[in-house]
Write a protein that holds these residues in place. Structure first.
Motif, short mmCIF file in Angstrom:
data_model
loop_
_atom_site.label_atom_id
_atom_site.label_comp_id
_atom_site.label_asym_id
_atom_site.label_seq_id
_atom_site.Cartn_x
_atom_site.Cartn_y
_atom_site.Cartn_z
N ILE A 22 -24.09 -40.01 18.30
CA ILE A 22 -23.48 -38.69 18.36
C ILE A 22 -22.13 -38.74 17.66
N LEU A 23 -21.94 -37.88 16.68
CA LEU A 23 -20.66 -37.81 15.97
C LEU A 23 -19.79 -36.75 16.62
N LEU A 24 -18.59 -37.15 17.00
CA LEU A 24 -17.63 -36.24 17.62
C LEU A 24 -16.48 -36.00 16.65
N LEU A 25 -16.19 -34.72 16.39
CA LEU A 25 -15.15 -34.33 15.45
C LEU A 25 -14.12 -33.46 16.16
N GLY A 26 -12.85 -33.75 15.93
CA GLY A 26 -11.78 -32.95 16.51
C GLY A 26 -10.89 -32.40 15.41
N MET A 27 -10.56 -31.11 15.51
CA MET A 27 -9.67 -30.48 14.53
C MET A 27 -8.72 -29.53 15.25
N GLY A 28 -7.69 -29.10 14.51
CA GLY A 28 -6.68 -28.26 15.13
C GLY A 28 -7.17 -26.87 15.48
N GLY A 29 -7.84 -26.24 14.54
CA GLY A 29 -8.30 -24.87 14.75
C GLY A 29 -7.27 -23.85 14.31
N ALA A 30 -7.62 -22.59 14.47
CA ALA A 30 -6.77 -21.49 14.01
C ALA A 30 -5.35 -21.60 14.56
#
Length: 202
Positions: A22-30
């Motif tokens: 399972i690949l988990l990705l985190g980003m900042g967002g708007a």
């Protein structure tokens, strides 16, 4: 999360080879700088036969060949794909990372800061053992300034906001200001979240 933890009448992809990736990705967002840059990239590998979990953190600055763009940082794959075709970033990142690691990626998930906090708060917070005290004078606030944070060594209960600070901090003292330390903290939170989810009588 529900489909992976509760729906055991279904066979999950990868179970036949005893390896679910399972690949988990985190980003900042708007509202955040580099909103679609995936500065958190973690490959989670589950072995169903004994429920062992392995975590591999991929450095956000890793230089790779990005299809159609030449060489660049791995955390830009999602951003490029979202710019070209909104909604395709996570799948594009999964394809590139699958090829890079020569591993199938059975599932992937992408969350922004808001979703991350909501997940932690929904399960009632998580318990984290902070290995050493540290202070980060350059933790970003919501107005493109700084809001210093600190953590004391020891076992702590963290809500969504506090968990985000723990995994996001980049300039901590005492050796906590590098990407390797940050990756260790992210893995610690993921494992604590796993334990919290599995402890629910639902």
């Amino acid at each position: 999360l529900r489909s992976l933890t509760l729906a055991r009448e279904k066979t999950l992809q990868g179970e036949d080879t005893d390896r679910i990736n399972i690949l988990l990705l985190g980003m900042g967002g708007a509202g955040h700088d580099g909103a679609t840059l995936t500065d958190t990239i973690v490959l989670t590998s589950i072995r169903p036969s004994d429920t062992q979990v392995g975590l591999l953190s991929i450095p956000r600055d890793l230089q790779i060949k990005i299809p159609g763009y030449g060489y660049g940082r791995i955390n830009t794959v999602n951003a490029y794909a979202e710019r070209d075709a909104p909604g395709t970033g996570a799948a594009a990142a999964a394809r590139v990372i699958s090829e890079l690691l020569d591993q199938p990626i059975n599932y992937y998930g992408r969350v922004d800061f808001t979703a991350f906090k909501e997940i932690v708060d929904t399960v009632g917070g998580i318990e984290i053992d902070v290995e050493q005290s540290f202070y980060d004078p350059f933790y970003p606030d919501e107005n493109f300034g700084y809001a210093p944070i600190s953590f004391e060594k020891g076992l702590q209960n963290m809500d969504g906001e506090r968990s985000l600070q723990f995994v996001r901090s980049r300039h901590g003292s005492g050796g906590e200001g590098n990407d390797f330390a940050r990756a260790r903290r992210q893995q610690k939170v993921l494992l604590a979240l796993k334990e919290r989810l599995l402890s629910f009588a639902v």
